[in-house]
Write a protein that holds these residues in place. Sequence first.
Motif, mmCIF file in Angstrom:
data_model
loop_
_atom_site.group_PDB
_atom_site.id
_atom_site.type_symbol
_atom_site.label_atom_id
_atom_site.label_comp_id
_atom_site.label_asym_id
_atom_site.label_seq_id
_atom_site.Cartn_x
_atom_site.Cartn_y
_atom_site.Cartn_z
ATOM 1 N N LEU A 1 -6.164 -5.795 -2.227
ATOM 2 C CA LEU A 1 -5.536 -4.727 -3.001
ATOM 3 C C LEU A 1 -6.466 -4.217 -4.097
ATOM 4 O O LEU A 1 -7.373 -4.926 -4.537
ATOM 5 C CB LEU A 1 -4.234 -5.226 -3.623
ATOM 6 C CG LEU A 1 -3.123 -5.579 -2.615
ATOM 7 C CD1 LEU A 1 -1.957 -6.222 -3.335
ATOM 8 C CD2 LEU A 1 -2.673 -4.344 -1.848
ATOM 9 N N SER A 2 -6.195 -3.033 -4.544
ATOM 10 C CA SER A 2 -7.004 -2.446 -5.616
ATOM 11 C C SER A 2 -6.723 -3.204 -6.900
ATOM 12 O O SER A 2 -5.706 -3.867 -7.054
ATOM 13 C CB SER A 2 -6.639 -0.982 -5.804
ATOM 14 O OG SER A 2 -5.444 -0.884 -6.543
ATOM 15 N N ARG B 1 0.837 -1.215 0.000
ATOM 16 C CA ARG B 1 0.000 0.000 0.000
ATOM 17 C C ARG B 1 0.866 1.258 0.000
ATOM 18 O O ARG B 1 0.543 2.256 -0.613
ATOM 19 C CB ARG B 1 -0.944 -0.005 1.205
ATOM 20 C CG ARG B 1 -2.011 -1.074 1.079
ATOM 21 C CD ARG B 1 -3.145 -0.913 2.083
ATOM 22 N NE ARG B 1 -4.079 -2.029 1.921
ATOM 23 C CZ ARG B 1 -4.221 -3.031 2.803
ATOM 24 N NH1 ARG B 1 -3.512 -3.044 3.924
ATOM 25 N NH2 ARG B 1 -5.084 -3.999 2.565
ATOM 26 N N LYS C 1 3.181 1.121 -3.549
ATOM 27 C CA LYS C 1 2.367 1.041 -4.759
ATOM 28 C C LYS C 1 3.081 0.466 -5.980
ATOM 29 O O LYS C 1 3.166 1.121 -7.032
ATOM 30 C CB LYS C 1 1.813 2.439 -5.097
ATOM 31 C CG LYS C 1 0.968 3.049 -3.973
ATOM 32 C CD LYS C 1 0.427 4.413 -4.367
ATOM 33 C CE LYS C 1 -0.427 5.012 -3.267
ATOM 34 N NZ LYS C 1 0.314 5.151 -1.967
#
Lengths: 388, 388
Positions: free
Chosen positions: A69-70, A47, A50
């Motif tokens: 996670l995105s 996070r 990135k």
Amino acid sequence: MKRISLLGATGSIGRQTLAVVREHPDQFAITAFAFGENVEAALPLIREFKPILVSVKNKSVAERIKNELSGRTKIVYGREGMIEAAVHPDSDVLINAVLGSIGLEPTLAAIEAGKTIGLANKETLVTAGHLVMERARQSGAEILPVDSEHSAIFQSLQGQDRSAVSRLILTASGGSFRDRRREELAGVTIADALRHPNWSMGAKITVDSATLMNKGLEVIEAHWLFGMSYDKIDTVIHKESIVHSLVEYTDHSLIAQLGLPSMLVPIQYALTYPKRLELKQTKRLNLEEIGTLHFQKVDKRRFPCLSLAYEAGRTGGSMPTVLNAANEAAVEAFLSGRIAFLDIEPLVEAALEHHQRIKKPDLRAIEETDRLARYFVETEIEKKSRGG
Amino acid sequence: MKRISLLGATGSIGRQTLAVVREHPDQFAITAFAFGENVEAALPLIREFKPILVSVKNKSVAERIKNELSGRTKIVYGREGMIEAAVHPDSDVLINAVLGSIGLEPTLAAIEAGKTIGLANKETLVTAGHLVMERARQSGAEILPVDSEHSAIFQSLQGQDRSAVSRLILTASGGSFRDRRREELAGVTIADALRHPNWSMGAKITVDSATLMNKGLEVIEAHWLFGMSYDKIDTVIHKESIVHSLVEYTDHSLIAQLGLPSMLVPIQYALTYPKRLELKQTKRLNLEEIGTLHFQKVDKRRFPCLSLAYEAGRTGGSMPTVLNAANEAAVEAFLSGRIAFLDIEPLVEAALEHHQRIKKPDLRAIEETDRLARYFVETEIEKKSRGG
């Protein structure tokens, strides 16, 4: 801006690499991030930094972090995943800080991709120095050492006459049991072994430091990294770990690199080389405060692993692979309480004696040798435990 | 083949320079040879090295050696003679190893002639660092340090990021009286002062070593040679004289040069730089045998000359010339038995206090300042001897 692929991101070197990146957000970025299965440690780091790509041990770990996670982070896994992380087209540098021989393939892939490689994975050079250095010569990829001794040598070679190097001198702290005699090591515990006087490192390397196998592996690494014959590589016990290693030249001048023990310095140097940057997280060495630096001959009977390493290195071929794999297996057995500290050395020695050298092993032969050496050690341990 | 003009050929550094040349007859030759009046020492050396030009102190020395040498050697003398030797068209390198401020003019002449200069003459940079470095920049002449500390720093800067240097650390043996308290120095003899623990050097520099004035002059030299502010130049007592000096970088990494104490190493490095050659006359450093290296804070109250030097350096202008000249005069007086060892420091201090600083002295002002400082010291000594 240097873009970094980091393998072994949650380990000791990995976390310290991230600490360097954190101090210089304008200079460094993490493109790819590989770890094993320590999801709790990895998630906040992912996070924070990135990365574009994350590689993990296996499919189930991949599934676990996917939910956290995105969608923008690509998640891969396994052997192929780690290679994908190593050669990511958006990264300039690979920092290879994985433990053990699984570090080899990603290094070779990154060499072929022409990346600069910061090498903290000892096994890469120990087991496949002949392949790695030859391919690096061919591709022009630079291999920069990340551990403290080889970085010290590398720093002490800069701007110097390479043809006039007469000796590399690796310093060794002597590890947790430096001041004990061999007879006193019979009953030492895992906790004893992990109490290193100067460096805070992973468990495996701390044990290797106590047997001096760590120094032995470094001698083999130095042989490959700097193209020096084993006769020109010496070791000396230096308990303060302040002089990180030295290079002697033919005019009897020595250049050395010094500093308080911190892996951050060699990590950052590999990232900034040939420049340097401030490093506020580390402390200035004050020689007046330290007062005294000690140097002492290595007693090779006290530390048989060092002799085994020289011998394996000189014999060459597949022998260093056996040395390394047998040692990994034996240390693992010690750390899991299955054997005593003093069992490590005879197990490695037996594995070396048992092995039939392959002169120029290819990657497959190295893997096979590695597997067989581990199997041999496991079998010996079982025999012994059945016997006892 | 490097062709050398050697000034101060019969002195300690001069003879050691010839020893280096002797070891490598295929690499080095002596083109010009300057000495003072020690004809007995000079003649065999002139016969051995066969310089084209010989320069001596004065006409009468010139006459004396003319009869002894073949007609092919050109013999010159005095100030002009030494300059002629320094800028000889057939020489590539000037090794300036004369003692005292007479070394300045030949250095400037060689700079203008674009020679590479190996500088063992401290006074050149101490008294005229601003002139010397400016002219060297203009002419592109390289100035290479010949003494052990500056050579160590120079070697430790090679291949490194110059913009990341945070500190130069000069090591000091502490000299003959290192282990005595100030009160114990009242009655020390000339013979006591000349008993240096590590280095065999000339009398003047051995006394300077005992007062740490030698280190003070080196701090000023380092300031000019490496363009470092005084705040970034430190000193540390290191009694074994093994670590010859260190460079600290902004990442808290230090690079140091080590070796057994021998002037041959820095002399040869100045001649071979950036390459190195074997140096069989010197011994290999064996850290295991040395065992222990000690470092200790410099007590500036115990060694007031060091503080005087920092102060003179920081104030700048003509102050370092006063420091140097007053010290030369005082040490001379001590060595001729006219004053006590502990009189040296207050004499230098008084001369500095007495002097009105000239901000940017030219060569003439430096010479005048030098003369006046010596005169001041002599007058003080006379006053005192009359008074007592």
